[in-house]
Design a protein around this motif. Sequence first.
Motif, PDB file in Angstrom:
ATOM      1  N   ARG A 154      10.819 -12.234 -23.289  1.00 51.01           N
ATOM      2  CA  ARG A 154      11.680 -11.047 -23.309  1.00 51.01           C
ATOM      3  C   ARG A 154      12.989 -11.306 -24.045  1.00 51.01           C
ATOM      4  NH1 ARG A 154      12.323  -9.696 -17.118  1.00 51.01           N
ATOM      5  NH2 ARG A 154      12.903 -11.902 -17.253  1.00 51.01           N
ATOM      6  N   HIS A 156      13.352 -12.217 -26.931  1.00 52.67           N
ATOM      7  CA  HIS A 156      13.256 -11.748 -28.316  1.00 52.67           C
ATOM      8  C   HIS A 156      13.559 -10.263 -28.464  1.00 52.67           C
ATOM      9  CE1 HIS A 156      11.989 -15.653 -29.496  1.00 52.67           C
ATOM     10  NE2 HIS A 156      10.931 -15.623 -28.703  1.00 52.67           N
ATOM     11  N   PHE A 157      13.722  -9.573 -27.348  1.00 50.79           N
ATOM     12  CA  PHE A 157      14.110  -8.167 -27.400  1.00 50.79           C
ATOM     13  C   PHE A 157      15.570  -7.986 -26.990  1.00 50.79           C
ATOM     14  CE2 PHE A 157       9.646  -8.676 -26.122  1.00 50.79           C
ATOM     15  CZ  PHE A 157       9.081  -8.318 -27.329  1.00 50.79           C
ATOM     16  N   PRO A 167      15.540  -5.766 -32.422  1.00 51.04           N
ATOM     17  CA  PRO A 167      15.944  -5.132 -31.168  1.00 51.04           C
ATOM     18  C   PRO A 167      17.278  -4.405 -31.313  1.00 51.04           C
ATOM     19  CG  PRO A 167      15.245  -7.397 -30.812  1.00 51.04           C
ATOM     20  CD  PRO A 167      15.362  -7.218 -32.284  1.00 51.04           C
ATOM     21  N   GLN A 186      15.417  -3.731 -21.922  1.00 48.63           N
ATOM     22  CA  GLN A 186      15.364  -3.924 -23.366  1.00 48.63           C
ATOM     23  C   GLN A 186      13.935  -4.086 -23.870  1.00 48.63           C
ATOM     24  OE1 GLN A 186      18.164  -2.741 -24.666  1.00 48.63           O
ATOM     25  NE2 GLN A 186      18.387  -4.482 -26.044  1.00 48.63           N
ATOM     26  N   THR A 187      13.121  -4.812 -23.129  1.00 47.99           N
ATOM     27  CA  THR A 187      11.728  -5.013 -23.535  1.00 47.99           C
ATOM     28  C   THR A 187      10.961  -3.700 -23.513  1.00 47.99           C
ATOM     29  OG1 THR A 187      11.786  -7.270 -22.649  1.00 47.99           O
ATOM     30  CG2 THR A 187       9.617  -6.312 -23.066  1.00 47.99           C
ATOM     31  N   PHE A 190      12.163  -1.463 -26.384  1.00 48.46           N
ATOM     32  CA  PHE A 190      11.677  -1.897 -27.694  1.00 48.46           C
ATOM     33  C   PHE A 190      10.208  -1.537 -27.879  1.00 48.46           C
ATOM     34  CE2 PHE A 190       9.872  -4.890 -30.705  1.00 48.46           C
ATOM     35  CZ  PHE A 190      10.815  -4.917 -31.727  1.00 48.46           C
ATOM     36  N   LEU A 191       9.404  -1.830 -26.883  1.00 45.94           N
ATOM     37  CA  LEU A 191       7.968  -1.612 -27.024  1.00 45.94           C
ATOM     38  C   LEU A 191       7.611  -0.129 -27.090  1.00 45.94           C
ATOM     39  CD1 LEU A 191       6.484  -4.447 -24.862  1.00 45.94           C
ATOM     40  CD2 LEU A 191       5.614  -3.744 -27.085  1.00 45.94           C
ATOM     41  N   ARG A 196       9.395   1.106 -33.873  1.00 45.35           N
ATOM     42  CA  ARG A 196       9.182  -0.337 -33.835  1.00 45.35           C
ATOM     43  C   ARG A 196       7.765  -0.725 -33.427  1.00 45.35           C
ATOM     44  NH1 ARG A 196      14.448   0.771 -32.977  1.00 45.35           N
ATOM     45  NH2 ARG A 196      16.003  -0.719 -33.794  1.00 45.35           N
ATOM     46  N   SER A 207       5.321  -4.460 -33.665  1.00 47.61           N
ATOM     47  CA  SER A 207       6.422  -5.016 -34.440  1.00 47.61           C
ATOM     48  C   SER A 207       6.056  -6.400 -34.965  1.00 47.61           C
ATOM     49  CB  SER A 207       7.665  -5.132 -33.554  1.00 47.61           C
ATOM     50  OG  SER A 207       8.637  -5.968 -34.153  1.00 47.61           O
TER      51      SER A 207
END
Length: 264
Positions: A154, A156-157, A167, A186-187, A190-191, A196, A207
């Motif tokens: 997580r 990476h987000f 992100p 945040q995860t 993003f998803l 993205r 992504s």
Amino acid sequence: MTRTLASRVIVLLLFLAVALPRVGASQTISSARLHAPWDELLHQYVTPEGLVNYQGLLDEEDKLLDYLLAQRKVSPEAAGWSAAEQEAYWINIYNAATVYMVLQYYPLSNVNDIRLKGKVHSLWEAPSVQVGGQEYSLNQIEREKLTARFQDPRLHFALVQGAMSGPQLLPEAYEGAQLAQQLERQTRRFLNDPARNVLAGAQPQLSSLFNFYAAEFGSRTQLLEFVNRYAPMPVAATAPIEFLPFSWALNDRQPLSATQALHK
């Protein structure tokens, strides 16, 4: 801007050489108080969509620099902080150093336009900040202080590259007490952002971050298990997966045209 990134780094290192002693186990500081200047900047200059008002931040560049300089006094592992506070600390430092580096070359329209003059290092490998007397690049912070220690994909987000496909920058500092919720938010954000990731349909498109960090997300089965924890509708185990192109256009609240961007 009149000073190049190289000159600002020199000023930064000279200052650090004579700065106050670092904070250790016997000289603790509240992690929330330490990040207050960064938190204030984020609230003021980051939109709810995660875009950055770099033009406005130019007027606060010294405040951001002071925040980064203050890290010379900090030794996170010896400050008596919890693991979550230490993880939040390094996320904040990574993001603040990324934003500061962009400011040294602003205005620009694309992160890939940044070229460190006279340096063989890339933007991600160049020394960016000192913490507790140790100099770190962005990649070192990501790999050594975050990924290797916490092994939480997580992250990476939460870590930003200043890029539109990356992100979104959270308009608040990360905090140990709130970190689990912040990373989950945040995860999921993003998803489920169609700009993205495209999760609906017979052929999902993810992504390129999932491809960049494939080793951390594991096998195809493990990757889909991770994605489906956050997807509104599960991606079928048999669905072919493609990766979307990654845009390095700057995550600027007011994007510049190519002719407007003045490269240093």
